[in-house]
Enzyme design. Sequence first.
Site, PDB file in Angstrom:
ATOM      1  N   ASN A  53       0.625  -1.469  -0.054  1.00 30.25           N
ATOM      2  CA  ASN A  53      -0.044   0.041   0.046  1.00 30.25           C
ATOM      3  C   ASN A  53       0.799   1.421   0.506  1.00 30.25           C
ATOM      4  O   ASN A  53       1.692   1.275   0.640  1.00 30.25           O
ATOM      5  CB  ASN A  53      -1.279  -0.473   1.286  1.00 30.25           C
ATOM      6  N   GLU A  78       0.535   5.837   0.805  1.00 29.31           N
ATOM      7  CA  GLU A  78      -0.706   6.119   0.729  1.00 29.31           C
ATOM      8  C   GLU A  78      -0.330   8.182   0.347  1.00 29.31           C
ATOM      9  O   GLU A  78       0.948   7.561   0.125  1.00 29.31           O
ATOM     10  CB  GLU A  78      -0.560   6.861   3.078  1.00 29.31           C
ATOM     11  N   GLU A 130      -3.632  -4.308  -2.805  1.00 28.22           N
ATOM     12  CA  GLU A 130      -4.121  -5.566  -3.502  1.00 28.22           C
ATOM     13  C   GLU A 130      -3.922  -4.902  -5.554  1.00 28.22           C
ATOM     14  O   GLU A 130      -3.708  -4.943  -5.943  1.00 28.22           O
ATOM     15  CB  GLU A 130      -5.187  -5.779  -3.378  1.00 28.22           C
ATOM     16  N   CYS A 161     -10.165  -5.095   0.877  1.00 32.33           N
ATOM     17  CA  CYS A 161     -11.356  -3.706   1.329  1.00 32.33           C
ATOM     18  C   CYS A 161     -12.252  -3.933  -0.312  1.00 32.33           C
ATOM     19  O   CYS A 161     -12.285  -4.698  -1.291  1.00 32.33           O
ATOM     20  CB  CYS A 161     -10.768  -2.558   1.428  1.00 32.33           C
TER      21      CYS A 161
END
Length: 160
Positions: free
Chosen positions: A62, A64, A75, A112
């Site tokens: 990930n 950010e 993902e 998610c």
Amino acid sequence: MKEITITTQFKVFDSVLDLPNDIQELMTQAVEVRKNAYAPYSKFRVGVAILLDNGKIVLGSNQENAAYPSGLCAERVAIFYAGAVYPEAKILKMAITAASDSNQTTAPIPPCGSCRQSIAEYEIKQEIPIEIYFMGEIGAIYKSESLKNLLPFMFDKKFL
Ligand code: THU
């Protein structure tokens, strides 16, 4: 009025050692790339390893951003990379692990909703299921035989 019930199914492995060897290897790579997460805001690190049918393994973590919505989940970093670099390859298996800098995650942590929708696009396109394995930092691993188990009643191109 009638009622519709949709069921879904996962397999549960108690530990990484119970996984088939190729998935252990994939999960090891997901754990390794999790360290590359750029997560100064959430301190929540996610690592993903994707096995393609051409034998390549594509990784993601990930990333950010100070403008929070501009960041991207591990993902999608991985699957968009796979689509960008190996557009003809089919995605066979995906290993996901998530860990927090502030507390040890022991439960399996699923992708998610936005990631599920993104994975669905590739699964429908390639017409073969993607096996998805997900875990926290330690503990059990859930296996989904297909993205469909994670996103029953999904929106896809057939509705367009
Ligand atoms: N995150 C992922 O990478 N994958 C998910 O499926 C859920 C959340 C990331 C996004 C953000 O950087 C951090 O985890 C906290 O939500």
